[in-house]
Design a protein around this motif. Structure first.
Motif, PDB file in Angstrom:
ATOM      1  N   THR A 214       0.852  -1.192   0.000  1.00  0.00           N
ATOM      2  CA  THR A 214       0.000   0.000   0.000  1.00  0.00           C
ATOM      3  C   THR A 214       0.888   1.242   0.000  1.00  0.00           C
ATOM      4  OG1 THR A 214      -0.100   0.192   2.417  1.00  0.00           O
ATOM      5  CG2 THR A 214      -1.730  -1.251   1.349  1.00  0.00           C
ATOM      6  N   PHE A 215       0.264   2.372  -0.245  1.00  0.00           N
ATOM      7  CA  PHE A 215       1.012   3.629  -0.219  1.00  0.00           C
ATOM      8  C   PHE A 215       1.571   3.887   1.180  1.00  0.00           C
ATOM      9  CE2 PHE A 215       1.281   8.308   0.091  1.00  0.00           C
ATOM     10  CZ  PHE A 215       2.142   8.548  -0.970  1.00  0.00           C
ATOM     11  N   ASP A 216       0.793   3.545   2.202  1.00  0.00           N
ATOM     12  CA  ASP A 216       1.270   3.717   3.578  1.00  0.00           C
ATOM     13  C   ASP A 216       2.503   2.851   3.838  1.00  0.00           C
ATOM     14  OD1 ASP A 216      -0.711   5.531   4.136  1.00  0.00           O
ATOM     15  OD2 ASP A 216      -2.069   4.065   5.043  1.00  0.00           O
ATOM     16  N   ASP A 217       2.521   1.642   3.258  1.00  0.00           N
ATOM     17  CA  ASP A 217       3.693   0.771   3.413  1.00  0.00           C
ATOM     18  C   ASP A 217       4.936   1.421   2.807  1.00  0.00           C
ATOM     19  OD1 ASP A 217       2.275  -1.309   4.661  1.00  0.00           O
ATOM     20  OD2 ASP A 217       1.671  -2.152   2.727  1.00  0.00           O
ATOM     21  N   ILE A 218       4.745   2.051   1.658  1.00  0.00           N
ATOM     22  CA  ILE A 218       5.876   2.708   0.991  1.00  0.00           C
ATOM     23  C   ILE A 218       6.487   3.759   1.909  1.00  0.00           C
ATOM     24  CG2 ILE A 218       6.497   4.271  -0.896  1.00  0.00           C
ATOM     25  CD1 ILE A 218       4.485   2.758  -2.639  1.00  0.00           C
ATOM     26  N   LEU A 219       5.639   4.548   2.544  1.00  0.00           N
ATOM     27  CA  LEU A 219       6.137   5.590   3.440  1.00  0.00           C
ATOM     28  C   LEU A 219       6.759   5.001   4.702  1.00  0.00           C
ATOM     29  CD1 LEU A 219       3.242   8.223   3.226  1.00  0.00           C
ATOM     30  CD2 LEU A 219       5.309   8.044   1.831  1.00  0.00           C
ATOM     31  N   ASP A 237       3.048  15.692 -10.421  1.00  0.00           N
ATOM     32  CA  ASP A 237       1.625  15.902 -10.141  1.00  0.00           C
ATOM     33  C   ASP A 237       1.041  14.722  -9.367  1.00  0.00           C
ATOM     34  OD1 ASP A 237       1.773  18.301 -11.429  1.00  0.00           O
ATOM     35  OD2 ASP A 237       0.845  17.606 -13.299  1.00  0.00           O
ATOM     36  N   ALA A 238       1.475  13.502  -9.728  1.00  0.00           N
ATOM     37  CA  ALA A 238       0.980  12.314  -9.033  1.00  0.00           C
ATOM     38  C   ALA A 238       1.467  12.299  -7.590  1.00  0.00           C
ATOM     39  CB  ALA A 238       1.443  11.050  -9.758  1.00  0.00           C
ATOM     40  N   ILE A 239       2.720  12.708  -7.378  1.00  0.00           N
ATOM     41  CA  ILE A 239       3.253  12.758  -6.016  1.00  0.00           C
ATOM     42  C   ILE A 239       2.483  13.779  -5.185  1.00  0.00           C
ATOM     43  CG2 ILE A 239       5.276  13.299  -4.614  1.00  0.00           C
ATOM     44  CD1 ILE A 239       7.024  12.360  -6.938  1.00  0.00           C
ATOM     45  N   ALA A 240       2.264  14.949  -5.767  1.00  0.00           N
ATOM     46  CA  ALA A 240       1.560  16.008  -5.046  1.00  0.00           C
ATOM     47  C   ALA A 240       0.158  15.567  -4.647  1.00  0.00           C
ATOM     48  CB  ALA A 240       1.505  17.268  -5.903  1.00  0.00           C
ATOM     49  N   MET A 241      -0.530  14.868  -5.557  1.00  0.00           N
ATOM     50  CA  MET A 241      -1.876  14.395  -5.244  1.00  0.00           C
ATOM     51  C   MET A 241      -1.826  13.260  -4.221  1.00  0.00           C
ATOM     52  SD  MET A 241      -5.089  14.818  -5.730  1.00  0.00           S
ATOM     53  CE  MET A 241      -5.184  15.832  -7.229  1.00  0.00           C
ATOM     54  N   ALA A 242      -0.840  12.370  -4.345  1.00  0.00           N
ATOM     55  CA  ALA A 242      -0.757  11.206  -3.462  1.00  0.00           C
ATOM     56  C   ALA A 242      -0.485  11.596  -2.016  1.00  0.00           C
ATOM     57  CB  ALA A 242       0.323  10.251  -3.956  1.00  0.00           C
ATOM     58  N   VAL A 243       0.267  12.680  -1.794  1.00  0.00           N
ATOM     59  CA  VAL A 243       0.623  13.053  -0.421  1.00  0.00           C
ATOM     60  C   VAL A 243      -0.424  13.968   0.207  1.00  0.00           C
ATOM     61  CG1 VAL A 243       3.083  12.787  -0.868  1.00  0.00           C
ATOM     62  CG2 VAL A 243       2.020  15.038  -1.161  1.00  0.00           C
ATOM     63  N   GLY A 245      -3.092  15.008   2.448  1.00  0.00           N
ATOM     64  CA  GLY A 245      -3.562  14.434   3.703  1.00  0.00           C
ATOM     65  C   GLY A 245      -2.505  13.684   4.481  1.00  0.00           C
ATOM     66  N   VAL A 246      -1.297  13.573   3.932  1.00  0.00           N
ATOM     67  CA  VAL A 246      -0.200  12.888   4.616  1.00  0.00           C
ATOM     68  C   VAL A 246       0.472  13.870   5.576  1.00  0.00           C
ATOM     69  CG1 VAL A 246       2.061  11.779   4.292  1.00  0.00           C
ATOM     70  CG2 VAL A 246       0.177  11.290   2.717  1.00  0.00           C
ATOM     71  N   GLU A 247       0.965  13.360   6.709  1.00  0.00           N
ATOM     72  CA  GLU A 247       1.636  14.222   7.675  1.00  0.00           C
ATOM     73  C   GLU A 247       2.808  14.943   7.019  1.00  0.00           C
ATOM     74  OE1 GLU A 247       2.800  12.017  11.069  1.00  0.00           O
ATOM     75  OE2 GLU A 247       0.744  11.479  11.657  1.00  0.00           O
ATOM     76  N   ALA A 272      -9.628  21.267  -1.058  1.00  0.00           N
ATOM     77  CA  ALA A 272     -10.192  19.919  -0.965  1.00  0.00           C
ATOM     78  C   ALA A 272     -10.222  19.254  -2.340  1.00  0.00           C
ATOM     79  CB  ALA A 272     -11.599  19.986  -0.381  1.00  0.00           C
ATOM     80  N   VAL A 273      -9.941  17.959  -2.361  1.00  0.00           N
ATOM     81  CA  VAL A 273     -10.008  17.179  -3.604  1.00  0.00           C
ATOM     82  C   VAL A 273     -10.766  15.888  -3.321  1.00  0.00           C
ATOM     83  CG1 VAL A 273      -7.862  18.108  -4.550  1.00  0.00           C
ATOM     84  CG2 VAL A 273      -7.798  16.055  -3.131  1.00  0.00           C
ATOM     85  N   ALA A 274     -11.266  15.276  -4.363  1.00  0.00           N
ATOM     86  CA  ALA A 274     -12.007  14.022  -4.211  1.00  0.00           C
ATOM     87  C   ALA A 274     -11.068  12.911  -3.731  1.00  0.00           C
ATOM     88  CB  ALA A 274     -12.644  13.631  -5.538  1.00  0.00           C
ATOM     89  N   LYS A 275     -11.545  12.099  -2.804  1.00  0.00           N
ATOM     90  CA  LYS A 275     -10.746  10.985  -2.288  1.00  0.00           C
ATOM     91  C   LYS A 275     -10.337  10.050  -3.425  1.00  0.00           C
ATOM     92  CE  LYS A 275     -10.837   7.291   1.188  1.00  0.00           C
ATOM     93  NZ  LYS A 275     -10.436   6.212   0.289  1.00  0.00           N
ATOM     94  N   ARG A 276     -11.222   9.911  -4.405  1.00  0.00           N
ATOM     95  CA  ARG A 276     -10.936   9.039  -5.538  1.00  0.00           C
ATOM     96  C   ARG A 276      -9.661   9.471  -6.257  1.00  0.00           C
ATOM     97  NH1 ARG A 276     -11.759  10.312 -10.446  1.00  0.00           N
ATOM     98  NH2 ARG A 276     -13.213  11.982  -9.867  1.00  0.00           N
ATOM     99  N   GLU A 277      -9.451  10.780  -6.405  1.00  0.00           N
ATOM    100  CA  GLU A 277      -8.257  11.268  -7.094  1.00  0.00           C
ATOM    101  C   GLU A 277      -6.993  10.952  -6.306  1.00  0.00           C
ATOM    102  OE1 GLU A 277      -8.463  15.206  -8.986  1.00  0.00           O
ATOM    103  OE2 GLU A 277     -10.510  15.338  -8.194  1.00  0.00           O
ATOM    104  N   VAL A 278      -7.082  11.102  -4.989  1.00  0.00           N
ATOM    105  CA  VAL A 278      -5.925  10.785  -4.145  1.00  0.00           C
ATOM    106  C   VAL A 278      -5.616   9.287  -4.222  1.00  0.00           C
ATOM    107  CG1 VAL A 278      -5.017  10.781  -1.791  1.00  0.00           C
ATOM    108  CG2 VAL A 278      -6.404  12.710  -2.591  1.00  0.00           C
ATOM    109  N   ASP A 279      -6.676   8.464  -4.146  1.00  0.00           N
ATOM    110  CA  ASP A 279      -6.488   7.011  -4.211  1.00  0.00           C
ATOM    111  C   ASP A 279      -5.859   6.593  -5.540  1.00  0.00           C
ATOM    112  OD1 ASP A 279      -7.527   6.693  -1.695  1.00  0.00           O
ATOM    113  OD2 ASP A 279      -9.535   6.104  -2.371  1.00  0.00           O
TER     114      ASP A 279
END
Length: 311
Positions: A214-219, A237-243, A245-247, A272-279
């Motif tokens: 999972t993404f959490d595992d990667i971190l 852009d993918a990194i910015a969206m993926a992080v 809500g991350v600490e 705010a962005v859609a959770k789907r986009e972050v996922d």
């Protein structure tokens, strides 16, 4: 009785070979004989009478090492020794297991001696402990097995192999296959399945978790070097969206592992962005990480299995 090997003609040698092995097996090992040659061999067998054991042995040894009479070989064609077990190279692991199933220990030992070390271990791992011990002991005494017996085993297994199903690649399932399947699900659905698996079968859950990234595992478990290579292989852009809500501490770690040029270009996603986009962004990074593992960059089971990592 024929006792003088040196007085044998090529035809007599082949006739002796046929009498020892039997016509069917001999013809399967000696290719290209014409009908006329086979008739000559049969006639010679009828005419030559009894052959001493020592002569038979020398003929078999000559056959095994590929020095048959010129009458049945092309003198201009250089060939190595005849290899009775050469067909083993065409069999996959499943076929080898099926081929040796229900065979006696001596036959299994002779066959295993023809396999490379890794395939020998594969066969041994499928055996019961008592059978494994017997085969290992037999392997240590194969030098006492007559050459005729080795060739006979080769012919017997060759015939049996001809009835095996064709080579087919298939999966028997397992933890990795479950992890791959769950990995194709959406984040919420995957979490539900993993939770159910943990509740229903904790041992299987542990095995699946070693392959379920999972993404959490990667971190959490990726060392800086691996994290750097991963993040440098995906779009900013993918990194910015993926992080999203991350600490901040984790975000800073990711950014610090980017090349300076990318660090300067990094822009956080505001609002705010859609959770789907972050996922989706996180899944893209996970997919890239899995590709890196396939390419040999790291071993996922080592990272997720709790093994020590040295950077």
């Amino acid at each position: 009785m024929i006792t003088d090997y040196n007085r044998l003609s090529g035809l007599h040698k082949v006739a002796i070979l046929f009498s020892v092995l039997g016509e069917s097996l001999a013809m399967s090992l000696i290719k290209g004989l014409t009908r006329t040659e086979v008739r000559k061999i049969r006639a010679t067998i009828r005419e030559m009478g009894t052959v001493s054991f020592s002569v038979k042995r020398r003929v078999m040894e000559e056959f095994y090492f590929g020095f048959l009479s010129e009458q049945f070989q092309d003198p201009e064609k250089e060939e190595g020794p005849i290899k009775p077990f050469e067909y083993f190279t065409e069999l996959n692991d499943e076929q080898i297991i099926a081929l040796l199933a229900n065979e006696d220990v001596p036959v299994i030992a002779i066959a295993m001696a023809q396999l490379p070390a890794e395939k020998r271990m594969m066969v041994l791992d499928r055996m019961k402990p008592d059978q494994k011990g017997a085969v290992l002991i037999e392997l240590g005494s194969l030098q006492d097995v007559p050459l005729e017996a080795v060739v006979e085993v080769a012919g017997k297994l060759r015939e049996k192999a001809s009835y095996l199903p064709k080579s087919v690649e298939f999966s028997r399932g397992g933890a990795k296959e479950i992890a791959d399947l769950i990995g194709e699900m959406g984040t919420d659905e995957a979490e539900r399945y993993m939770q159910t698996l943990q509740n229903e079968d904790p041992e299987l859950f542990k095995e699946v978790k070693m392959f379920f990234l999972t993404f959490d595992d990667i971190l959490a478990v990726f060392p800086d070097g691996t994290l750097r290579d991963l993040m440098n292989s995906v779009e900013l852009d993918a990194i910015a969206m993926a992080v999203k809500g991350v600490e901040q501490e984790q975000v800073d770690r990711i950014i610090s592992n980017l090349p300076q040029k990318k660090q300067a270009m990094f822009e956080p996603v505001e609002g705010a962005v859609a959770k789907r986009e972050v996922d989706e962004a996180r899944k893209a990074i996970v997919t890239q990480a899995k590709q890196m593992e396939k390419d040999g960059a790291f071993n996922l089971a080592d990272m997720l299995g709790g093994g020590d990592m040295i950077e």
